[in-house]
Every structure is written in structure tokens, then in C-alpha cells.
Design a protein around this motif. Structure first.
Motif, PDB file in Angstrom:
ATOM      1  N   THR A   1      15.221   5.068  -1.887  1.00  0.00           N
ATOM      2  CA  THR A   1      14.000   4.628  -1.212  1.00  0.00           C
ATOM      3  C   THR A   1      14.416   3.865   0.038  1.00  0.00           C
ATOM      4  OG1 THR A   1      12.791   4.434  -3.295  1.00  0.00           O
ATOM      5  CG2 THR A   1      11.882   3.266  -1.405  1.00  0.00           C
ATOM      6  N   LEU A   2      13.886   4.275   1.156  1.00  0.00           N
ATOM      7  CA  LEU A   2      14.157   3.616   2.429  1.00  0.00           C
ATOM      8  C   LEU A   2      12.839   3.037   2.926  1.00  0.00           C
ATOM      9  CD1 LEU A   2      15.988   3.123   4.965  1.00  0.00           C
ATOM     10  CD2 LEU A   2      15.035   5.254   5.823  1.00  0.00           C
ATOM     11  N   ILE A   3      12.845   1.781   3.276  1.00  0.00           N
ATOM     12  CA  ILE A   3      11.637   1.128   3.775  1.00  0.00           C
ATOM     13  C   ILE A   3      11.935   0.583   5.161  1.00  0.00           C
ATOM     14  CG2 ILE A   3       9.995  -0.747   3.430  1.00  0.00           C
ATOM     15  CD1 ILE A   3      10.640  -0.564   0.426  1.00  0.00           C
TER      16      ILE A   3
ATOM     17  N   GLU B   1       6.096   1.545 -12.031  1.00  0.00           N
ATOM     18  CA  GLU B   1       7.542   1.534 -12.280  1.00  0.00           C
ATOM     19  C   GLU B   1       8.299   2.307 -11.206  1.00  0.00           C
ATOM     20  OE1 GLU B   1       8.263   2.949 -16.226  1.00  0.00           O
ATOM     21  OE2 GLU B   1       7.060   1.357 -17.124  1.00  0.00           O
ATOM     22  N   LYS B   2       7.750   3.454 -10.793  1.00  0.00           N
ATOM     23  CA  LYS B   2       8.398   4.265  -9.760  1.00  0.00           C
ATOM     24  C   LYS B   2       8.378   3.548  -8.412  1.00  0.00           C
ATOM     25  CE  LYS B   2       8.159   8.909  -7.798  1.00  0.00           C
ATOM     26  NZ  LYS B   2       7.397  10.154  -7.801  1.00  0.00           N
ATOM     27  N   ALA B   3       7.326   2.774  -8.170  1.00  0.00           N
ATOM     28  CA  ALA B   3       7.206   2.060  -6.901  1.00  0.00           C
ATOM     29  C   ALA B   3       8.127   0.847  -6.827  1.00  0.00           C
ATOM     30  CB  ALA B   3       5.756   1.621  -6.679  1.00  0.00           C
ATOM     31  N   VAL B   4       8.391   0.224  -7.960  1.00  0.00           N
ATOM     32  CA  VAL B   4       9.159  -1.014  -7.976  1.00  0.00           C
ATOM     33  C   VAL B   4      10.660  -0.775  -8.061  1.00  0.00           C
ATOM     34  CG1 VAL B   4       9.600  -3.110  -9.321  1.00  0.00           C
ATOM     35  CG2 VAL B   4       7.265  -2.347  -8.936  1.00  0.00           C
TER      36      VAL B   4
ATOM     37  N   ASN C   1       0.834  -1.205   0.000  1.00  0.00           N
ATOM     38  CA  ASN C   1       0.000   0.000   0.000  1.00  0.00           C
ATOM     39  C   ASN C   1       0.871   1.258   0.000  1.00  0.00           C
ATOM     40  OD1 ASN C   1      -2.310   1.546   0.052  1.00  0.00           O
ATOM     41  ND2 ASN C   1      -2.787   1.118   2.188  1.00  0.00           N
ATOM     42  N   ALA C   2       1.869   1.297   0.844  1.00  0.00           N
ATOM     43  CA  ALA C   2       2.753   2.457   0.922  1.00  0.00           C
ATOM     44  C   ALA C   2       3.521   2.656  -0.378  1.00  0.00           C
ATOM     45  CB  ALA C   2       3.724   2.302   2.091  1.00  0.00           C
ATOM     46  N   MET C   3       4.004   1.587  -0.993  1.00  0.00           N
ATOM     47  CA  MET C   3       4.765   1.716  -2.235  1.00  0.00           C
ATOM     48  C   MET C   3       3.879   2.159  -3.401  1.00  0.00           C
ATOM     49  SD  MET C   3       7.835   1.422  -1.414  1.00  0.00           S
ATOM     50  CE  MET C   3       8.553   1.462  -3.031  1.00  0.00           C
ATOM     51  N   LEU C   4       2.634   1.688  -3.443  1.00  0.00           N
ATOM     52  CA  LEU C   4       1.720   2.142  -4.498  1.00  0.00           C
ATOM     53  C   LEU C   4       1.433   3.631  -4.360  1.00  0.00           C
ATOM     54  CD1 LEU C   4      -0.821  -0.804  -4.788  1.00  0.00           C
ATOM     55  CD2 LEU C   4       0.810  -0.031  -6.515  1.00  0.00           C
TER      56      LEU C   4
END
Length: 151
Positions: free
Chosen positions: A68-70, A57-60, A15-18
Motif C-alpha cells: 500500500t502506497l499513500i 482489516e484490509k484498510a488498516v 476516506n480513501a483507505m475505507l
């Protein structure tokens, strides 16, 4: 802090990545003009279109100029997570380029179904030390809508 399996956070992370890759794009201008520039345009946009159209594409995958930090975990009442990330502002300031920082927090909040304000917890984050390097302007989200939701 006990170690937990990342699979138990899969729904929140997806959800956060989308949402991380989502944008309203030109939809905001079209919608704003159609409504005659209402005073709370971003609130209306959020109600009708959420965070916008996801850019998968930006999320993946990150471009070479992105980071990107998760992170994931659990908080109990009164607890906080503090992330101290050294951002290369001095290196970034050498060139005049468009910069954006996107910060997203997704959560499964405990609920109290018997109350109208059913969320039993309040979660938030702040970006300390970044404000002097960036213009504090929220795009693709209304600040009041963000506080009401789980993202």
C-alpha cells in the motif's frame, strides 16, 4: 513544493483507505439478478451501494503479499504529480495467482456553487505501463460514477 501537515489531509486519507478495502462482493450478483441484468448494472450499484462494504482489516493492515502506497499533497491549475513505481511484474509472473491493482485518488475539489457542474477542477490519474501486465477491468466501481465523484 511546501511541506504540509498530514493531519490536514486526514479526512481524505481515511476516506480513501475505507474505499480501498471496500467490495460489493456477492451483493452485485444478487442485485443484478433482481433487476434482470440491466445494461448499466455497475452504475446502478454505485448509486445504491457506493463502493460497497468497507473491509476495515484490509484498510488498516497489509498482508505479506500486498503493498500500500499513500501519497498526499496539493495541485494547482495545470500541475500534476508523477509517481514512477517499479512494480515487480517479472517476479509476480513466475506464479499463476490472482493479482489485482487498486488505485484510488481522493480529493477536495474547489467548487463553483452557481453552476450546475459545480466542480471547478478536473482530477484524474492514469496507470501507464501497467496495462500490458494486467487485464483492464474495473470492479466495484463504474467508470462514469468515478469521474463524477471525489474518489
Amino acid at each position: 513544493m511546501e511541506r504540509t501537515n498530514i493531519a490536514s489531509y486526514a479526512a481524505l486519507l481515511i476516506n480513501a483507505m475505507l474505499v480501498h478495502g471496500a467490495e460489493w462482493g456477492e451483493l452485485f450478483e444478487k442485485f443484478n439478478m433482481a433487476l434482470g441484468n440491466p445494461p448499466r448494472a455497475t452504475d446502478y450499484m454505485y448509486r445504491f451501494f457506493g463502493y460497497g462494504k468497507p473491509n476495515i482489516e484490509k484498510a488498516v493492515e497489509c498482508a505479506k503479499n500486498r503493498i500500500t502506497l499513500i501519497g498526499y499533497g496539493e495541485l494547482k491549475d495545470g500541475q500534476a504529480h508523477l509517481f514512477d513505481l517499479p512494480l515487480p511484474f517479472e517476479e509476480l509472473s513466475r506464479e499463476k495467482i490472482l493479482r489485482r491493482m487498486t488505485a484510488i485518488m481522493a480529493s477536495f475539489c474547489p467548487i463553483t456553487p452557481a453552476r450546475q457542474a459545480y466542480r471547478a477542477a478536473q482530477l484524474w490519474f492514469s496507470l501507464e505501463g501497467v496495462k500490458k501486465h494486467l487485464i483492464d477491468k474495473r470492479i466495484n466501481a463504474d467508470w462514469t460514477a468515478v469521474r463524477r465523484g471525489s474518489l
